[in-house]
Write an enzyme that holds these catalytic residues in place. Structure first.
Site, PDB file in Angstrom:
ATOM      1  N   CYS A  67       0.778  -1.111  -0.111  1.00 37.67           N
ATOM      2  CA  CYS A  67      -0.107   0.084  -0.092  1.00 37.67           C
ATOM      3  C   CYS A  67       0.846   1.283   0.031  1.00 37.67           C
ATOM      4  O   CYS A  67       0.517   2.158  -0.809  1.00 37.67           O
ATOM      5  CB  CYS A  67      -1.229   0.141   1.203  1.00 37.67           C
ATOM      6  SG  CYS A  67      -0.242   0.287   2.802  1.00 37.67           S
ATOM      7  N   HIS A 111      -2.216   0.892   6.924  1.00 36.26           N
ATOM      8  CA  HIS A 111      -2.460   0.951   5.618  1.00 36.26           C
ATOM      9  C   HIS A 111      -2.723   2.637   5.005  1.00 36.26           C
ATOM     10  O   HIS A 111      -3.115   3.432   5.879  1.00 36.26           O
ATOM     11  CB  HIS A 111      -3.974   0.332   5.341  1.00 36.26           C
ATOM     12  CG  HIS A 111      -4.394   0.274   4.304  1.00 36.26           C
ATOM     13  ND1 HIS A 111      -3.906  -0.225   3.187  1.00 36.26           N
ATOM     14  CD2 HIS A 111      -5.761   0.962   3.607  1.00 36.26           C
ATOM     15  CE1 HIS A 111      -4.414   0.048   2.034  1.00 36.26           C
ATOM     16  NE2 HIS A 111      -5.524   0.482   2.400  1.00 36.26           N
ATOM     17  N   ASP A 117      -8.249   3.573  -3.742  1.00 33.62           N
ATOM     18  CA  ASP A 117      -7.440   2.916  -2.648  1.00 33.62           C
ATOM     19  C   ASP A 117      -6.701   1.984  -4.078  1.00 33.62           C
ATOM     20  O   ASP A 117      -7.637   1.082  -4.201  1.00 33.62           O
ATOM     21  CB  ASP A 117      -7.932   2.263  -1.511  1.00 33.62           C
ATOM     22  CG  ASP A 117      -6.816   1.650  -0.713  1.00 33.62           C
ATOM     23  OD1 ASP A 117      -5.890   1.292  -1.165  1.00 33.62           O
ATOM     24  OD2 ASP A 117      -7.454   0.970  -0.032  1.00 33.62           O
TER      25      ASP A 117
END
Length: 274
Positions: free
Chosen positions: A72, A111, A126
């Site tokens: 991420c 995250h 995302d």
């Protein structure tokens, strides 16, 4: 730092998008669908004891020009640079991953996710959540089902906190919890150091790869290769040999393995100890 125009052009070539580019919802939708399909989620560097660098030049070299993926902080770190270079107003956020856990579990903020302010209102994008990555842009509106090219998602509001949820098999499952506090680069540097180097980080102990394709998701967890059809059944098979695992990484995920011999050796040791 902003990306050079040549890097932004190379990014769109990498994700396979040749349509119009502007700071608007249509461009954001195209990126949400194309980015994770072309730049898979993968943790080869932590698994092979290689550093995970978040500097812009390192992200460009690895994810755009190096035929690699990332996790991420890399995926959404690069995406933030691209979006800002196009002219979007981006606010970086962080979340507590509770995927496959009790959603009330208090986990660390490991995250990265992005808020983008559009004329019609704020949205979430995302490209870095692995096997449950949303392939569409999500309006920052609570408690409404939102369609994506794959599964439906929704954002649930609980006090000052939000929860991202995916619907699988008729059940809403929380992926991560987050709030709207803007994050600084140092916040990600600390979290990235933990996830890439701490002995307790699961990214150090097993392979985790994921890629959404049209009408399909594929994933690799350890030596288990799976294909998932949204709304349908999943198929899994165990890869018996290190060479077979490496071939799936290269062929199914399109990743250039950074040190193939080191990967085969690591997989061989894991196979012997299993």
């Amino acid at each position: 730092m902003t990306l050079r125009s040549a890097d932004i052009d190379a990014y769109f070539a990498r994700i396979g998008w040749s349509g119009p580019v502007a700071p608007d919802r249509a461009t954001l939708n195209a990126i949400a669908a194309h980015h994770p399909a072309a730049i898979p989620f993968e943790n080869l560097d932590p698994y092979l004891d290689r550093p995970v660098e978040l500097a812009p030049d390192a992200l460009v070299a690895k994810l755009i020009r190096g035929q690699r993926g990332g996790y991420c902080f890399e995926q959404n770190g690069l995406l933030r640079l691209v979006l800002e270079g196009i002219g979007f107003a981006v606010t970086p956020l962080s979340g507590r991953v509770v995927w496959n856990m009790d959603p009330e579990t208090i986990t660390a903020r490991t995250h990265m996710v992005l808020r983008v302010d559009l004329a019609a209102g704020p949205v979430l994008i995302d490209s870095g959540f692995g096997s449950a990555v949303p392939t569409g842009v999500l309006d920052l509106i609570p408690d409404i089902e939102q369609a994506t090219p794959h599964e439906p998602f929704r954002l649930v509001r609980v006090g000052q906190e939000w929860r991202a949820q995916i619907r699988i098999g008729g059940e809403w499952r929380t992926t991560y919890r987050f709030d709207l506090t803007p994050q600084q680069d140092i916040d990600y540097a600390v979290a990235n150091w933990y996830t890439s180097t701490h002995p307790g980080s699961h990214f150090r102990h097993g392979l985790t790869l994921a890629r959404p394709l049209p009408g399909l998701r594929i994933s690799l967890r350890g030596t288990e290769f799976a294909t998932h059809s949204p709304g349908g059944a999943s198929e899994r098979r165990t890869l018996d040999e290190p060479e077979e695992v490496a071939a799936v990484i290269e062929d199914a995920f399109g990743i250039r393995i950074p040190d193939r011999s080191a990967l085969l050796a690591r997989l061989g040791r894991a196979h012997v100890s299993a």
